[in-house]
Design a protein around this motif. Structure first.
Motif, PDB file in Angstrom:
ATOM      1  N   ARG A 228      71.723  71.078  21.530  1.00  0.00           N
ATOM      2  CA  ARG A 228      72.252  71.448  20.223  1.00  0.00           C
ATOM      3  C   ARG A 228      73.213  70.726  19.715  1.00  0.00           C
ATOM      4  O   ARG A 228      73.445  70.292  18.616  1.00  0.00           O
ATOM      5  CB  ARG A 228      72.659  72.780  20.200  1.00  0.00           C
ATOM      6  CG  ARG A 228      71.356  73.652  20.422  1.00  0.00           C
ATOM      7  CD  ARG A 228      71.770  75.173  20.238  1.00  0.00           C
ATOM      8  NE  ARG A 228      70.746  76.130  20.665  1.00  0.00           N
ATOM      9  CZ  ARG A 228      70.662  77.209  21.512  1.00  0.00           C
ATOM     10  NH1 ARG A 228      71.822  77.524  21.947  1.00  0.00           N
ATOM     11  NH2 ARG A 228      69.674  77.720  21.741  1.00  0.00           N
ATOM     12  N   GLU A 229      74.261  70.362  20.439  1.00  0.00           N
ATOM     13  CA  GLU A 229      75.534  69.768  20.108  1.00  0.00           C
ATOM     14  C   GLU A 229      74.982  68.224  19.537  1.00  0.00           C
ATOM     15  O   GLU A 229      75.597  67.791  18.457  1.00  0.00           O
ATOM     16  CB  GLU A 229      76.613  69.315  21.111  1.00  0.00           C
ATOM     17  CG  GLU A 229      77.851  68.571  20.747  1.00  0.00           C
ATOM     18  CD  GLU A 229      78.811  68.636  22.071  1.00  0.00           C
ATOM     19  OE1 GLU A 229      79.654  67.793  21.834  1.00  0.00           O
ATOM     20  OE2 GLU A 229      78.871  69.656  22.763  1.00  0.00           O
ATOM     21  N   LYS A 230      74.198  67.395  20.048  1.00  0.00           N
ATOM     22  CA  LYS A 230      73.910  66.348  19.859  1.00  0.00           C
ATOM     23  C   LYS A 230      72.906  66.189  18.270  1.00  0.00           C
ATOM     24  O   LYS A 230      73.122  65.682  17.422  1.00  0.00           O
ATOM     25  CB  LYS A 230      73.049  65.445  20.779  1.00  0.00           C
ATOM     26  CG  LYS A 230      72.731  64.204  20.281  1.00  0.00           C
ATOM     27  CD  LYS A 230      72.275  63.236  21.492  1.00  0.00           C
ATOM     28  CE  LYS A 230      72.130  61.714  21.049  1.00  0.00           C
ATOM     29  NZ  LYS A 230      73.251  60.963  20.910  1.00  0.00           N
TER      30      LYS A 230
ATOM     31  N   GLN B  66      73.241  68.637  16.166  1.00  0.00           N
ATOM     32  CA  GLN B  66      74.036  69.216  15.197  1.00  0.00           C
ATOM     33  C   GLN B  66      74.998  67.677  14.522  1.00  0.00           C
ATOM     34  O   GLN B  66      75.120  67.603  13.630  1.00  0.00           O
ATOM     35  CB  GLN B  66      75.092  69.982  15.626  1.00  0.00           C
ATOM     36  CG  GLN B  66      76.255  70.672  14.488  1.00  0.00           C
ATOM     37  CD  GLN B  66      75.628  71.292  13.409  1.00  0.00           C
ATOM     38  OE1 GLN B  66      74.654  71.701  13.453  1.00  0.00           O
ATOM     39  NE2 GLN B  66      76.359  71.242  12.191  1.00  0.00           N
ATOM     40  N   GLN B  67      75.623  66.888  15.611  1.00  0.00           N
ATOM     41  CA  GLN B  67      76.204  66.002  15.246  1.00  0.00           C
ATOM     42  C   GLN B  67      75.393  64.903  14.262  1.00  0.00           C
ATOM     43  O   GLN B  67      75.804  64.326  13.618  1.00  0.00           O
ATOM     44  CB  GLN B  67      76.723  65.032  16.438  1.00  0.00           C
ATOM     45  CG  GLN B  67      77.648  63.661  16.226  1.00  0.00           C
ATOM     46  CD  GLN B  67      77.730  62.934  17.487  1.00  0.00           C
ATOM     47  OE1 GLN B  67      77.616  63.545  18.600  1.00  0.00           O
ATOM     48  NE2 GLN B  67      78.017  61.776  17.301  1.00  0.00           N
TER      49      GLN B  67
ATOM     50  N   ARG C  16      70.058  75.349  15.518  1.00  0.00           N
ATOM     51  CA  ARG C  16      69.983  76.702  16.535  1.00  0.00           C
ATOM     52  C   ARG C  16      68.756  77.202  17.343  1.00  0.00           C
ATOM     53  O   ARG C  16      69.141  77.825  18.350  1.00  0.00           O
ATOM     54  CB  ARG C  16      70.322  77.993  15.633  1.00  0.00           C
ATOM     55  CG  ARG C  16      72.013  78.042  15.209  1.00  0.00           C
ATOM     56  CD  ARG C  16      72.222  78.526  14.113  1.00  0.00           C
ATOM     57  NE  ARG C  16      73.701  78.286  13.570  1.00  0.00           N
ATOM     58  CZ  ARG C  16      74.178  77.220  13.092  1.00  0.00           C
ATOM     59  NH1 ARG C  16      73.270  76.123  12.714  1.00  0.00           N
ATOM     60  NH2 ARG C  16      75.404  76.968  12.727  1.00  0.00           N
TER      61      ARG C  16
ATOM     62  N   GLU D 296      70.868  72.432  25.527  1.00  0.00           N
ATOM     63  CA  GLU D 296      71.337  71.105  25.983  1.00  0.00           C
ATOM     64  C   GLU D 296      71.294  69.971  24.642  1.00  0.00           C
ATOM     65  O   GLU D 296      71.805  68.985  25.146  1.00  0.00           O
ATOM     66  CB  GLU D 296      70.439  70.692  27.183  1.00  0.00           C
ATOM     67  CG  GLU D 296      69.129  70.231  27.328  1.00  0.00           C
ATOM     68  CD  GLU D 296      68.153  71.655  27.314  1.00  0.00           C
ATOM     69  OE1 GLU D 296      67.139  71.805  27.393  1.00  0.00           O
ATOM     70  OE2 GLU D 296      68.791  72.699  27.359  1.00  0.00           O
TER      71      GLU D 296
END
Length: 136
Positions: A57-59, A61-62, A50, A55
């Protein structure tokens, strides 16, 4: 009885980043070795996701979810862990205390008789904690 390991937050973070040396250590473990992390480390990793630039965060998190899926279980705080936590905090000499989250991680490792994977020397202050540094 298989060897069992608890990965602290730094070890998880390095795994998530694809640390080659760590990956080699994990791959070299006996087939029956059991890997764990703690709810404390998962919380710290979630905080890191968080706080990352939007730009990334998604990667991130994955990668975090992929890494967590490799663990046998995420260990939490139980009554036994809380008792161990109290014992550890009481044993550490004033002026040498470590972070609260590290106390909880150490308590989980001690309660479940796990080897803690870490390169954090603060854990040296916890009596009877078995630990290994896979990052040297």
């Amino acid at each position: 009885m298989p060897e069992s390991f608890l990965f602290d937050t730094v070890a998880c973070s390095r795994w998530r980043r694809g640390d080659r040396g760590l990956r080699q250590k994990v791959e070299a473990l006996a087939a029956d070795a059991v890997l764990y992390t703690s709810v404390i480390s998962v919380g710290e990793l979630a905080f890191g996701v968080r706080k990352a630039p939007p730009e990334h965060r998604e990667k991130l998190q994955q990668r975090t979810q992929e890494m967590i899926a490799r663990f046998h279980s995420i260990l939490g705080v139980t009554h036994a862990v809380a008792e161990t936590y109290g014992m550890i905090v009481a044993q550490v000499h004033p002026g040498y205390h470590i972070g609260q989250n590290d106390y909880w991680i150490a308590a989980i490792a001690l309660t479940h008789n796990l080897v803690l994977i870490t390169n954090d020397s603060d854990f040296d202050r916890v009596l009877n904690l078995r630990k290994e540094n896979w990052f040297v």
